[in-house]
Design a protein around this motif. Structure first.
Motif, PDB file in Angstrom:
ATOM      1  N   ASP A  80      27.696  24.019  40.048  1.00  0.00           N
ATOM      2  CA  ASP A  80      26.425  23.297  40.181  1.00  0.00           C
ATOM      3  C   ASP A  80      25.557  23.909  41.276  1.00  0.00           C
ATOM      4  O   ASP A  80      24.352  24.127  41.079  1.00  0.00           O
ATOM      5  CB  ASP A  80      26.676  21.817  40.477  1.00  0.00           C
ATOM      6  CG  ASP A  80      27.170  21.059  39.259  1.00  0.00           C
ATOM      7  OD1 ASP A  80      27.376  21.689  38.203  1.00  0.00           O
ATOM      8  OD2 ASP A  80      27.364  19.831  39.367  1.00  0.00           O
ATOM      9  N   VAL A 140      24.148  27.353  40.182  1.00  0.00           N
ATOM     10  CA  VAL A 140      23.001  27.276  39.283  1.00  0.00           C
ATOM     11  C   VAL A 140      21.727  26.972  40.066  1.00  0.00           C
ATOM     12  O   VAL A 140      20.680  27.607  39.853  1.00  0.00           O
ATOM     13  CB  VAL A 140      23.249  26.214  38.188  1.00  0.00           C
ATOM     14  CG1 VAL A 140      21.951  25.871  37.450  1.00  0.00           C
ATOM     15  CG2 VAL A 140      24.299  26.719  37.195  1.00  0.00           C
ATOM     16  N   GLU A 141      21.784  26.013  40.986  1.00  0.00           N
ATOM     17  CA  GLU A 141      20.595  25.674  41.763  1.00  0.00           C
ATOM     18  C   GLU A 141      20.151  26.851  42.636  1.00  0.00           C
ATOM     19  O   GLU A 141      18.952  27.106  42.789  1.00  0.00           O
ATOM     20  CB  GLU A 141      20.868  24.444  42.638  1.00  0.00           C
ATOM     21  CG  GLU A 141      21.217  23.185  41.859  1.00  0.00           C
ATOM     22  CD  GLU A 141      20.204  22.837  40.788  1.00  0.00           C
ATOM     23  OE1 GLU A 141      18.989  22.845  41.072  1.00  0.00           O
ATOM     24  OE2 GLU A 141      20.629  22.558  39.640  1.00  0.00           O
ATOM     25  N   GLN A 189      14.477  20.301  32.273  1.00  0.00           N
ATOM     26  CA  GLN A 189      15.293  20.889  33.343  1.00  0.00           C
ATOM     27  C   GLN A 189      16.769  20.536  33.212  1.00  0.00           C
ATOM     28  O   GLN A 189      17.639  21.362  33.521  1.00  0.00           O
ATOM     29  CB  GLN A 189      14.766  20.463  34.711  1.00  0.00           C
ATOM     30  CG  GLN A 189      14.759  18.972  34.977  1.00  0.00           C
ATOM     31  CD  GLN A 189      14.222  18.635  36.361  1.00  0.00           C
ATOM     32  OE1 GLN A 189      14.836  18.949  37.366  1.00  0.00           O
ATOM     33  NE2 GLN A 189      13.053  18.016  36.397  1.00  0.00           N
ATOM     34  N   GLN A 190      17.077  19.326  32.745  1.00  0.00           N
ATOM     35  CA  GLN A 190      18.487  18.958  32.617  1.00  0.00           C
ATOM     36  C   GLN A 190      19.164  19.738  31.492  1.00  0.00           C
ATOM     37  O   GLN A 190      20.346  20.113  31.607  1.00  0.00           O
ATOM     38  CB  GLN A 190      18.624  17.451  32.394  1.00  0.00           C
ATOM     39  CG  GLN A 190      18.015  16.589  33.485  1.00  0.00           C
ATOM     40  CD  GLN A 190      18.558  16.913  34.872  1.00  0.00           C
ATOM     41  OE1 GLN A 190      19.651  17.454  35.034  1.00  0.00           O
ATOM     42  NE2 GLN A 190      17.778  16.591  35.901  1.00  0.00           N
ATOM     43  N   ARG A 242      19.894  23.150  32.886  1.00  0.00           N
ATOM     44  CA  ARG A 242      21.048  23.094  33.788  1.00  0.00           C
ATOM     45  C   ARG A 242      22.360  23.053  32.999  1.00  0.00           C
ATOM     46  O   ARG A 242      23.331  23.727  33.345  1.00  0.00           O
ATOM     47  CB  ARG A 242      20.938  21.865  34.700  1.00  0.00           C
ATOM     48  CG  ARG A 242      19.916  22.005  35.815  1.00  0.00           C
ATOM     49  CD  ARG A 242      19.988  20.822  36.774  1.00  0.00           C
ATOM     50  NE  ARG A 242      19.202  21.076  37.976  1.00  0.00           N
ATOM     51  CZ  ARG A 242      18.011  20.543  38.228  1.00  0.00           C
ATOM     52  NH1 ARG A 242      17.446  19.720  37.335  1.00  0.00           N
ATOM     53  NH2 ARG A 242      17.367  20.831  39.341  1.00  0.00           N
ATOM     54  N   ARG A 273      25.152  25.804  33.464  1.00  0.00           N
ATOM     55  CA  ARG A 273      26.434  25.366  34.021  1.00  0.00           C
ATOM     56  C   ARG A 273      27.598  25.706  33.090  1.00  0.00           C
ATOM     57  O   ARG A 273      28.725  25.890  33.541  1.00  0.00           O
ATOM     58  CB  ARG A 273      26.392  23.861  34.296  1.00  0.00           C
ATOM     59  CG  ARG A 273      25.557  23.476  35.504  1.00  0.00           C
ATOM     60  CD  ARG A 273      25.320  21.977  35.567  1.00  0.00           C
ATOM     61  NE  ARG A 273      24.506  21.618  36.721  1.00  0.00           N
ATOM     62  CZ  ARG A 273      23.952  20.423  36.904  1.00  0.00           C
ATOM     63  NH1 ARG A 273      24.128  19.468  35.993  1.00  0.00           N
ATOM     64  NH2 ARG A 273      23.214  20.167  37.971  1.00  0.00           N
TER      65      ARG A 273
END
Length: 398
Positions: A268, A271-272, A347-348, A351, A355
């Motif tokens: 997580d 990725v950010e 955006q989710q 992600r 991920r």
């Protein structure tokens, strides 16, 4: 003396494909806001600092309307710029923006996107299997980075399986920045025509997808076509380039790659950090609707400001050692997805895809490496709206 930028810098420094153009970094070093001269001589502002970019994105006094914008590299003075077509809500203000976005919000929640994880895992595994069967070297862009988000967004929109190959080719042609203006326009027109036909088909025979769900409301076919185009561009091109450019960045930072491979719990944060570090959606613009005080300057009504996401996400006043890729960084709040009412709707979903894809790739191929010298990796044209790669040849031990 106030810093001035005469033309929009696009060239990356040799050997630094992940860093913003050097002139943008220099502009940020002079302060978070610089004067900018648009083609044709109109004055504007270039905002490179994190706090000011975030402030503008949250301020309703700055408009997203297409017809109010100047262009950073094209002289549009004397031209009458049309408003955004129906449905293309990224280039609209309230209340039009909300009319199109609100019906979509519930379809892209964190919970609903997490429910897609198993499907994304299967799509990812299928492409890793195909890579392993083909053997090295492969172009990771076409073998992995593009197909995963393409299949996901096609399934969300309800694009029939048999149409996906030609559909992806059309979309690539107008999003890649590598085709002539004539070919790009032809591909854009073909995509618009196809989406119009798809909307009509969903209205006649709804299936289990986002586009079919939207036909239940009061949106017209033209509006639905515009919404589909926004979802397509936002949900495919950005994620594909994040997967490709992110893998390139990991391969050029072997200690960080090893850390991700050794500790899946790091995913997580990784990725950010890659989103912050790469900022593939480089710049956006806003136009002041009234005089606004910003960073000690007065932004006069009607003035267009350029928001540099990639320098904001490398702002040393917000991020320690900002030019270092550090997958363990604890510094949320990057602007890779924007901020405010226009913050990226998908955006989710992006992600979830990242991920799943990054750890799966580096785990399946523990000896993954570049198959060409780094300087021979195929970068997208620096003028493309979304920064990324057109080719990434990789190899591994078999």
């Amino acid at each position: 003396m106030e810093h001035t930028v005469a033309t929009m810098p696009t060239a990356r420094r040799p050997g630094c494909p992940f860093d913003p153009p050097g002139e943008l970094i220099q502009a940020r070093e002079h302060g978070p806001i610089s004067r900018y001269t648009f083609p044709g001589g109109r004055p504007g502002w270039l905002i490179t600092g994190y706090d000011l970019v975030r402030s503008v994105l949250a301020d309703a006094r700055f408009s997203s309307r297409k017809e109010l914008m100047l262009h950073p590299s094209i002289d549009v003075s004397g031209m009458e710029i049309p408003p955004a077509p129906p449905g293309e809500f990224l280039l609209m203000d309230e209340p039009q923006h909300g009319r199109y976005r609100k019906p979509l919000v519930g379809k892209f929640t964190v919970r609903r996107m997490r429910q897609l994880t198993e499907r994304v895992e299967q799509i990812t595994a299928d492409h890793l299997d195909a890579m392993e069967k083909a053997g090295p070297p492969v172009n990771l862009v076409t073998a992995f980075a593009k197909p995963i988000p393409t299949i996901v967004i096609c399934e969300l929109l309800g694009v029939p399986y048999e149409d996906r190959g030609s559909f992806q080719e059309q979309v690539d042609s107008f999003l890649s920045g590598e085709t002539s203006d004539e070919d790009m326009l032809a591909a854009y027109t073909a995509t618009q025509r196809y989406l119009g036909e798809l909307v009509a088909a969903k209205r006649a025979n709804p299936t289990d997808d986002v586009l079919s769900d939207l036909t239940d409301g009061d949106l017209t076919d033209e509006e639905l076509r515009g919404i589909a185009l926004i979802l397509l561009a936002a949900g495919l091109d950005t994620t594909a380039n994040m997967l490709a450019l992110g893998t390139f960045a990991l391969l050029r930072n072997p200690a960080q790659l090893a850390a991700l491979r050794a500790d899946p719990a790091l995913t997580d944060r990784a990725v950010e950090e890659l989103l912050r570090y790469l900022s593939v959606a480089k710049t956006f613009m806003r136009t002041a609707l009234e005089d606004v005080e910003l960073g000690g300057r007065t932004i006069e009504a009607g003035t267009t400001v350029i928001l540099s996401y990639n320098t904001a996400n490398r702002d040393p006043e917000r991020f320690a050692d900002p030019h270092v890729l550090d997958l363990g960084r604890e510094a949320p709040g990057h602007l890779a997805f924007g901020h405010g009412i226009h913050q990226c709707l998908g955006q989710q979903l992006a992600r979830v895809e990242m991920r799943v894809a990054f750890p799966a790739l580096v785990t399946r191929f523990p000896t993954l490496r570049l198959a060409v010298p780094p300087e021979e990796v195929g970068l997208r044209p620096e003028t493309a709206d979304i920064y990324g790669l057109k080719s990434l040849p990789v190899a591994w031990d078999v």
